[in-house]
Scaffold this active site. Structure first.
Site, PDB file in Angstrom:
ATOM      1  N   GLY A 112      42.583 -24.818  19.938  1.00 21.07           N
ATOM      2  CA  GLY A 112      43.251 -25.336  21.057  1.00 21.07           C
ATOM      3  C   GLY A 112      42.260 -26.405  21.774  1.00 21.07           C
ATOM      4  O   GLY A 112      41.145 -26.729  20.974  1.00 21.07           O
ATOM      5  N   GLY A 117      44.156 -20.893  18.297  1.00 23.05           N
ATOM      6  CA  GLY A 117      45.506 -21.526  18.472  1.00 23.05           C
ATOM      7  C   GLY A 117      46.530 -21.675  17.276  1.00 23.05           C
ATOM      8  O   GLY A 117      47.621 -21.442  17.443  1.00 23.05           O
ATOM      9  N   GLU A 138      36.730 -16.496  18.774  1.00 19.77           N
ATOM     10  CA  GLU A 138      36.523 -16.914  20.113  1.00 19.77           C
ATOM     11  C   GLU A 138      35.131 -16.375  20.677  1.00 19.77           C
ATOM     12  O   GLU A 138      34.707 -16.823  21.673  1.00 19.77           O
ATOM     13  CB  GLU A 138      37.912 -16.367  21.016  1.00 19.77           C
ATOM     14  N   ASP A 164      43.095 -14.700  21.842  1.00 22.00           N
ATOM     15  CA  ASP A 164      44.213 -14.482  22.851  1.00 22.00           C
ATOM     16  C   ASP A 164      45.485 -14.981  21.913  1.00 22.00           C
ATOM     17  O   ASP A 164      45.431 -14.599  20.737  1.00 22.00           O
ATOM     18  CB  ASP A 164      43.824 -15.581  24.123  1.00 22.00           C
TER      19      ASP A 164
END
Length: 347
Positions: free
Chosen positions: A65, A113, A136, A144
């Protein structure tokens, strides 16, 4: 729509194509909104029988992302970051619950992402170019986009290992773990897309006919070791197990963990523990949005992005610096639900 996303039709197939090659097709807010719009338009269009998600060119399917934006926003009021997460997680959820079959071609870097874009799809094609990871914790974030759901459902403790270390899987490993549904040679990918456009009613048949034998999945040779050394949901106990083992692999793995954010490693362990028991994917997204809204404004994320992406000194100064100093109280604060009017909703 946005130039970073190409939405088109190829006969009875809707095409969603990521088009940010210089950023390895990393997602921004306009792209997430564009995917949502495309899915909604195709949902009510009887002429569209299936969807294909891929990238236009370059070595990335999707590298993640818009991390720089998230960090800049997190350093101030966090509003822009929350808007991105809200749209991205709606996209993840819409893909997960979509009635028409979707095929994602993970032909290249598939991280963060990109994982959230590919894994909800019914068909997930890996190739020899696939590099799959949730890295991450190295920037003070956590896996996530549904990571708490997907990683907690991998065999044994492999999900916990991947979440904490950010270890990269190849295409064969993705297939062996069920993260991919088929393994194709990259030079057959265009043929696969063309045949899907001809017979969207038989996507599995098309992909299986073109599939090739994958190499051995290297991670499976380590599965027993991973299950043993990552057995605990307590980070300090994982450190102790790796230290006590003393072997070359355990020593290297412990050294890797010591470069990651202790705070978000603890967040990750709790996320997977709770994700394993989530009743549905919407509940997972609701929780991850609350956690993300908190983490994005904390020191470790802003510092991690500075060290890894902005200054590139790869020397983040985590605070707290050790697992022992990350208290249960801090983790409870990060997992605190948002007020109802601020909480994530599916749409």
């Amino acid at each position: 729509m946005t130039d970073d996303l190409i939405v088109e039709s190829e006969g009875p197939v809707g095409r969603i194509r990521l088009n940010r090659p210089k950023a390895l097709h990393a997602l921004n807010l306009a792209m997430c909104d564009g995917v949502l719009e495309a899915l909604e338009a195709a949902r009510g269009d009887a002429a569209v029988e299936a969807i294909v998600v891929d990238h236009v060119e370059g070595r990335g399917f999707c590298a993640g992302g818009d991390i720089r934006m998230l960090a800049a926003s997190g350093a101030t009021d966090g509003v822009e970051a929350r808007a991105f997460f809200h749209a991205e997680y709606r996209m993840n959820h819409r893909l997960f619950t979509y009635a028409k079959p979707i095929v994602a071609f993970m032909d290249g870097i598939t991280m963060g992402g990109g994982v959230g874009l590919a894994l909800p799809c019914r068909y997930r094609v890996a190739t020899e170019n696939t590099k799959f990871a949730m890295p991450e914790t190295g920037i003070g974030l956590f896996p996530d986009v549904g990571g708490g759901w997907y990683l907690s459902r991998l065999p044994g403790r492999i999900g916990q290992y991947l979440a904490l270390t950010g270890h990269r899987l190849d295409g064969a490993e993705c297939l062996a773990l069920g993260l991919a549904t088929q393994y194709l040679a990259s030079d057959t990918v265009d043929t696969a897309k063309a045949r899907i456009a001809e017979t969207p009613q038989d996507i599995a048949g098309v992909l299986d006919a073109l599939a090739t034998s994958a190499p051995d999945a290297k991670i499976l040779a380590r599965k027993d070791e991973i299950d043993q050394l990552f057995a605990s949901d307590v980070l300090e106990e994982i450190y102790a197990a790796l230290d006590a083992d003393g072997g070359e692999w355990a020593t290297q793995t412990l050294a890797t963990l010591k470069t990651k954010s202790p705070q978000t490693m603890k967040v990750s362990l709790r996320l997977l523990r709770e994700g394993a028991g989530m009743a549905n994917f919407a509940d997972e997204m609701l929780q991850e949005y609350a956690v993300g809204a908190h983490v994005v404004q904390r020191h470790d994320f802003i510092e991690g992005v500075r060290a890894v992406i902005v200054d590139k000194d790869n020397a983040p100064r985590w605070d707290p610096a050790t697992p022992e100093d990350v208290t249960d109280h801090v983790i409870d604060q990060i997992f605190a639900p948002l007020p109802e009017h601020e909480a994530w909703t599916p749409g």
